[in-house]
Motif scaffolding. Structure first.
Motif, PDB file in Angstrom:
ATOM      1  N   LEU A 271      33.122  35.059  46.323  1.00  0.00           N
ATOM      2  CA  LEU A 271      32.998  35.240  47.774  1.00  0.00           C
ATOM      3  C   LEU A 271      33.170  36.701  48.175  1.00  0.00           C
ATOM      4  O   LEU A 271      32.365  37.260  48.926  1.00  0.00           O
ATOM      5  N   ILE A 272      34.231  37.314  47.677  1.00  0.00           N
ATOM      6  CA  ILE A 272      34.545  38.692  48.071  1.00  0.00           C
ATOM      7  C   ILE A 272      33.494  39.657  47.531  1.00  0.00           C
ATOM      8  O   ILE A 272      33.021  40.556  48.248  1.00  0.00           O
ATOM      9  N   TRP A 273      33.084  39.472  46.262  1.00  0.00           N
ATOM     10  CA  TRP A 273      32.096  40.381  45.681  1.00  0.00           C
ATOM     11  C   TRP A 273      30.771  40.268  46.431  1.00  0.00           C
ATOM     12  O   TRP A 273      30.158  41.286  46.782  1.00  0.00           O
ATOM     13  N   LEU A 274      30.319  39.039  46.693  1.00  0.00           N
ATOM     14  CA  LEU A 274      29.031  38.859  47.366  1.00  0.00           C
ATOM     15  C   LEU A 274      29.065  39.357  48.810  1.00  0.00           C
ATOM     16  O   LEU A 274      28.077  39.897  49.312  1.00  0.00           O
ATOM     17  N   SER A 275      30.219  39.213  49.466  1.00  0.00           N
ATOM     18  CA  SER A 275      30.303  39.718  50.842  1.00  0.00           C
ATOM     19  C   SER A 275      30.372  41.243  50.842  1.00  0.00           C
ATOM     20  O   SER A 275      29.776  41.901  51.707  1.00  0.00           O
ATOM     21  N   ASP A 276      31.076  41.842  49.870  1.00  0.00           N
ATOM     22  CA  ASP A 276      31.143  43.295  49.781  1.00  0.00           C
ATOM     23  C   ASP A 276      29.791  43.904  49.406  1.00  0.00           C
ATOM     24  O   ASP A 276      29.509  45.069  49.720  1.00  0.00           O
ATOM     25  N   TYR A 277      28.955  43.130  48.719  1.00  0.00           N
ATOM     26  CA  TYR A 277      27.667  43.613  48.247  1.00  0.00           C
ATOM     27  C   TYR A 277      26.624  43.647  49.365  1.00  0.00           C
ATOM     28  O   TYR A 277      25.543  44.202  49.213  1.00  0.00           O
ATOM     29  N   LEU A 278      26.927  43.030  50.493  1.00  0.00           N
ATOM     30  CA  LEU A 278      25.974  43.002  51.608  1.00  0.00           C
ATOM     31  C   LEU A 278      25.669  44.408  52.115  1.00  0.00           C
ATOM     32  O   LEU A 278      26.564  45.258  52.194  1.00  0.00           O
ATOM     33  N   ASN A 279      24.407  44.644  52.440  1.00  0.00           N
ATOM     34  CA  ASN A 279      24.039  45.928  53.026  1.00  0.00           C
ATOM     35  C   ASN A 279      24.684  46.085  54.397  1.00  0.00           C
ATOM     36  O   ASN A 279      25.007  45.109  55.081  1.00  0.00           O
ATOM     37  N   GLU A 280      24.876  47.310  54.788  1.00  0.00           N
ATOM     38  CA  GLU A 280      25.486  47.581  56.086  1.00  0.00           C
ATOM     39  C   GLU A 280      24.660  46.953  57.207  1.00  0.00           C
ATOM     40  O   GLU A 280      23.430  46.964  57.181  1.00  0.00           O
ATOM     41  N   ASN A 281      25.350  46.388  58.162  1.00  0.00           N
ATOM     42  CA  ASN A 281      24.738  45.738  59.330  1.00  0.00           C
ATOM     43  C   ASN A 281      24.019  44.423  58.977  1.00  0.00           C
ATOM     44  O   ASN A 281      23.250  43.909  59.761  1.00  0.00           O
ATOM     45  N   LYS A 282      24.266  43.914  57.764  1.00  0.00           N
ATOM     46  CA  LYS A 282      23.679  42.612  57.409  1.00  0.00           C
ATOM     47  C   LYS A 282      24.803  41.596  57.240  1.00  0.00           C
ATOM     48  O   LYS A 282      25.821  41.872  56.594  1.00  0.00           O
ATOM     49  N   GLU A 283      24.612  40.421  57.793  1.00  0.00           N
ATOM     50  CA  GLU A 283      25.626  39.376  57.695  1.00  0.00           C
ATOM     51  C   GLU A 283      25.386  38.446  56.510  1.00  0.00           C
ATOM     52  O   GLU A 283      26.317  37.820  56.023  1.00  0.00           O
ATOM     53  N   LYS A 284      24.113  38.370  56.050  1.00  0.00           N
ATOM     54  CA  LYS A 284      23.804  37.439  54.981  1.00  0.00           C
ATOM     55  C   LYS A 284      22.790  38.045  54.021  1.00  0.00           C
ATOM     56  O   LYS A 284      22.026  38.937  54.368  1.00  0.00           O
ATOM     57  N   HIS A 285      22.803  37.533  52.801  1.00  0.00           N
ATOM     58  CA  HIS A 285      21.807  37.929  51.806  1.00  0.00           C
ATOM     59  C   HIS A 285      20.502  37.177  52.050  1.00  0.00           C
ATOM     60  O   HIS A 285      20.503  36.001  52.413  1.00  0.00           O
ATOM     61  N   ASP A 286      19.376  37.861  51.784  1.00  0.00           N
ATOM     62  CA  ASP A 286      18.063  37.244  51.993  1.00  0.00           C
ATOM     63  C   ASP A 286      17.461  36.670  50.716  1.00  0.00           C
ATOM     64  O   ASP A 286      16.411  36.034  50.762  1.00  0.00           O
TER      65      ASP A 286
END
Length: 1004
Positions: A271-286
């Motif tokens: 959870l933490i790694w995937l949330s930290d990996y998000l691009n700036e200003n993005k809430e979710k991965h595409d």
């Protein structure tokens, strides 16, 4: 060219020749032998082989072909939500490369899988992919599905096919959740490496890595075909997803697959790694994201949802938070026991926050995640059918509708009540608390000693067959015995010590005693052979189900296996597989190709998912009251080429009774699922059916139904039968018969003979039927009060207001004269034979418990399916029969069966075909009067039976009375609320992993 490759070439030629033959006889294979051997000699690497080697390879090829060719498998069945987009059209398939799935199917073919099984794996995996979200979609999606397959039947093979297809289709991140135990996670990791990735650990003992499995067929990426992206695995055999792993090269720009166990520390890291990996200003991965949840009924479910929408159990909350991090995601569960999944909480709220705490720079940090509403399989449920060479619960335990001879694998034991308690006082909750007790067994029970001797005999038997199986892809070189006595670690470890001590003496005696001395160990082992194996090894083919053929099951005698006993007992490892010992099960071969010999003593770690290679002997006295837990413990189910007759299940009467009940419940729900699939119903329809099935409360853990005081039960669209009877109580048998005759006398003026002259018919209203159901009886397994309650509720809703009792008058037993029954004419009684086979569990239960039940093929007391056509007109009968035969004909055509028209006309029509056409205002109760002479095998020189009759003063001139109650489909289902029964059960305690601090997410 090696021998395995040569065998595959020979089988290819045999297959081409066999296409022209309707029947394959031994003379056919002899006739084509020289031609095929000459054909294969032209291949490089084969011409150099001598005649003797080629003859061996030809004979092995023939045996493999004969064993695989008859295997049949039905297509999977589906329940799909109305309107679910099926995006994988024929046109779309053309645009999807098949690199991964084609490589995987080639790999399975090389392992000797039947063509029909391969075809079904390919078809069902494509069906499943088509119902998952479209990875190329521009729109967001969240799809939830569930795949149901039998224990040890090949679910992993199916989900690896789905994973390979999903990679081809465009899914770029796949997380496989593989249970709560590290052992199972590691085993799953190795399978994924072999069947999807193509590289990884090739020797677990030496920690050696390299190409393997599908990677030996074709390689992708920098080390192979650079036009195909290689999928990477961040996890490994030794390492789950933790700090040291996540800091390595892990880019979401690659295709990634992770194999993780359901552990809060692991999931927190993700959870933490995937949330930290998000691009700036993005809430979710595409990127398209797929979770494959193996053992989906274990740990994943939300057992706290009934408290309110703000509640979720830990693993469930983490999974839902993970899914919410992606805009395009699919959740796919796999299970053998779907009861919990369809009874789980269906919380629909998606605005909940899921709090996660972790350390950063030494400080405690709280981070809140959003969650998806639930992981309930709203979108689809897929039922995988088993191939005909699968041995599961229905081939061993009691069934009602499956009419097959049971394999005589069960051996009842009676000497373990004191030695291995399965419980501790309620104030003792931990495994460590048990160490305070000093009442450990001093000696092994006699039954466990004999089970261990059987293990030695099975190894010797399999060694004696090696010459015929050498070079065969069917050969499993490993040997395992499972000892499953308790979930408590201390008892497991003590058992291990006692087994080590006994095995040391056994090996010493076998090595030092004279083989021909019948008074020493060889004489003891010969007696054990005669008791457990002589008959089944000689007669195993008589018990094999239709479509099951195994040419490697060669008959052997004790003299044949005696020379192999010294090698058989040598080098056996005894392991207690639990967190205290750290013992692991590794199944690598030695340099000579020999496998492991292991006696595994275990509890929960060996209960779910874990595959025990070459499992033959099962000593199972583990106590559990939950059917889904019980089924998952059935590690003995599966495939046993060349050694099915070696297998034994040592267990107690209680376990057999529970397996019987569980098998019947599974069988009934599978039939219901397939019917719903034909009618194109949805998962929601199946959920309602399972919730109202009378056996549901007995099939899953009570935490799933926690805080539920009232439960809906329903008998609509069911056949309810009395399948077990109390047979040693003369008063009960006589009282039941006298009460029945009294009923006949009271209804004398209301009795008519039907037009076919096979039944006496009595028309009754609801109250009269209830009075009949309340008569004294000798039933052991039917819940009359619940049935009465359901009928009363149905009447209130203007359903089932008219009843017919039909008394069967034509059987194959003795004649019951009219003056004895009170009826106008003589009746020929039905025959149901008592248990014949000595030492069988049904015979043991017959004598020890006085219970008569299934003893051969099934527990079905219905004489013929047409018995339930009594309430239909002639025209309606013909209509439903024609419709059924047309369905069967179409099914046979799809499966490519020869002469489908002829075979469909010969197919027996089941009772459901007639019952489902009945009016919902009518019910039918068929009475079968069974010949007690046949039950007690009178005149068959069965002294035990004769003594039982005499001792209990049983009057065999009176009949045994059985009921079959046919309920028609009723819509809407009247259901009925019943108080939650007290089943004297407590929730299972999971033998979970010790908390691993290294799994905690941290920045330090």
């Amino acid at each position: 060219m090696n021998n395995t490759e040569t065998i595959e070439i020979i089988k290819t030629f045999i297959k081409e020749k066999a296409k022209k033959e309707e029947y394959l006889t031994h003379s056919f294979f002899d006739k084509i032998k020289n031609e095929i051997v000459n054909l294969v000699r032209i291949f490089p690497g084969i011409a150099e082989k001598d005649d003797r080697t080629l003859d061996h390879l030809y004979q092995t090829s023939v045996k493999e072909f004969q064993s695989v060719n008859p295997i049949d498998i039905d297509p999977s069945n589906s329940l799909t939500k109305k309107g679910l987009p099926i995006w994988l059209t024929e046109e779309r398939k053309k645009s999807i490369k098949d690199d991964y799935i084609k490589r995987y199917m080639t790999f399975l073919a090389k392992k000797g899988r039947s063509e029909k099984v391969l075809s079904e794996i390919s078809t069902s995996s494509e069906k499943i992919l088509s119902k998952l979200g479209d990875p190329k979609s521009e729109k967001s999606f969240y799809i939830k599905g569930l795949v149901v397959g039998s224990v040890q039947s090949g679910k992993t093979g199916n989900f690896n096919a789905v994973i390979n297809r999903s990679i081809d289709a465009g899914y770029s991140l796949i997380i496989v959740l593989s249970g709560i135990m590290e052992d199972l996670r590691s085993q799953t990791q190795l399978r994924i490496e072999e069947e999807v990735i193509g590289e990884g650990t090739v020797d677990v003992t030496k920690d050696r890595t390299g190409f393997k499995g599908v990677g030996e067929i074709r390689r992708f990426g920098e080390m192979g075909d650079q036009n195909v992206s290689q999928v990477f695995s961040v996890t490994s055999y030794k390492s789950d997803f933790k700090k040291s792993v996540k800091d390595t090269v892990f880019s979401l720009n690659n295709k990634n697959i992770l194999v993780c166990k359901k552990n809060t520390g692991v999931l927190k890291n993700l959870l933490i790694w995937l949330s930290d990996y998000l691009n700036e200003n993005k809430e979710k991965h595409d990127i398209p994201f797929l979770i494959v949840d193996d053992e989906a009924d274990n740990a994943s479910l939300n057992n706290l949802g009934k408290k309110g929408v703000e509640y979720a159990s830990a693993i469930n909350g983490h999974i839902r938070a993970l899914l919410d991090l992606f805009t395009k995601k699919s959740y796919l569960g796999y299970t053998a026991t779907p009861f919990a999944n369809v009874l789980q909480d269906r919380n629909q709220t998606i605005a909940l926050k899921w709090p996660v705490t972790y350390k950063m720079n030494g400080e405690q940090v709280l981070k809140e995640f959003n969650q998806v509403g639930n992981i309930f399989p709203d979108d689809f449920i897929e039922l995988l059918n088993t191939p005909s060479n699968y041995v599961g619960a229905k081939q061993i335990f009691e069934t009602v509708f499956e009419d097959n001879i049971k394999l005589p694998l069960v051996e009842l034991i009676h000497d373990t009540n004191i030695e291995f308690p399965s419980h501790v006082p309620k104030d003792e909750k931990s495994d460590r608390a048990v160490t305070k007790y000093d009442d450990f067994p001093v000696n092994l029970p006699r039954s466990l000693i004999e089970a261990t001797q059987c293990f030695i005999l099975t190894i010797a038997l399999r060694f004696s067959r090696l010459a015929n199986m050498t070079d065969s892809g069917f050969l499993n070189p490993h040997h395992t015995m499972l000892v499953h006595i308790s979930r408590f670690i201390t008892w497991q470890n003590k058992t291990k010590e006692l087994l080590i001590e006994y095995l040391w003496k056994l090996e010493s005696d076998i090595n030092n005693d004279l083989p021909n001395n019948s008074k020493l160990i060889y004489g003891t082992l010969e007696k054990t052979w005669d008791k457990y194996y002589a008959a089944i090894v000689h007669n195993i083919r008589a018990y094999l189900p239709e479509g099951y053929q195994d040419e490697f099951l060669l008959p052997k005698t004790f003299n044949d296996i005696r020379p192999f006993l010294i090698d058989a007992v040598k080098g056996i490892e005894i392991k207690a597989v639990n967190s205290a010992t750290g013992d692991k099960l590794h199944y690598e071969k030695d340099n000579n190709g020999n496998g492991k010999k292991i006696i595994a003593v275990g509890g929960n770690r060996l209960s779910r998912g874990f595959t025990l290679e070459g499992l033959t002997i099962n000593y199972f006295i583990r106590n559990t009251n939950f059917s889904d837990t019980l089924l998952q413990m059935g590690r003995w189910f599966g495939y046993r080429p060349g050694y099915l007759d070696c297998c034994k299940i040592f267990t107690n009467t209680d376990a057999v009774n529970k397996f019987d009940a569980t098998t019947r419940a599974i069988e009934e729900l599978e039939i219901e699922f397939k019917k719903m699939s034909r009618l194109e119903r949805t998962p929601a329809d199946f959920v309602l059916r399972v919730r109202k099935h009378p056996g549901t409360l007995k099939v899953t853990r009570p935490s799933i139904l926690k805080n539920t005081k009232l439960v809906n039960w329903s008998y609509q669209d069911q056949l309810v039968q009395t399948t077990k009877f109390i047979i040693n109580d003369a008063v009960k048998l006589t009282t039941a018969w006298e009460a029945f005759k009294g009923f006949i006398k009271d209804q004398k003026n209301n009795i008519i003979k039907n037009k076919g002259q096979d039944f006496y018919l009595i028309k009754l209203d609801v109250q009269q039927l209830i009075d009949f159901l309340k008569l004294p009886n000798a039933f052991e397994n039917i819940e009359i009060p619940q049935i009465i309650k359901f009928i009363e509720i149905a009447k209130e809703k203007n359903k089932l207001r008219n009843w017919t009792i039909a008394i069967k008058t034509s059987g194959k037993g003795k004649v019951l004269f009219s003056e004895k029954s009170g009826l106008d004419e003589n009746i020929t009684l039905s025959e149901r034979s008592g248990p014949i086979q000595k030492n069988s569990h049904y015979r043991d239960i017959f004598f020890t418990k006085g219970v008569f039940g299934a003893s051969g093929k099934s527990a079905n007391i219905v004489g013929a399916g047409k018995d339930f056509s009594l309430l239909l007109s002639d025209e309606k009968q013909k209509e439903v029969e024609a419709l059924f035969r047309n369905e069967i004909l179409e099914d046979y055509k799809k499966k490519g069966i020869l002469n489908p028209e002829q075979k469909s006309q010969k197919t027996t029509i089941p009772e459901r075909v007639y019952r489902e056409a009945m009016s919902d205002d009518e019910g039918l109760l068929v009475v079968y009067l069974m010949d007690l002479d046949t039950v007690f095998r009178k005149g068959e020189n069965d002294l035990e039976m004769d003594e039982m009759v005499a001792k209990n003063r049983i009057d065999t001139d009176i009949p045994l009375i059985g009921y079959a109650i046919g309920f028609p489909p009723i819509s809407p289902d009247p259901g009925g609320e019943y108080l939650h029964g007290d089943y004297d059960i407590e929730d299972e305690i999971d033998e979970t992993e010790e908390w691993d601090e290294s799994m905690e997410a941290t920045d330090e």
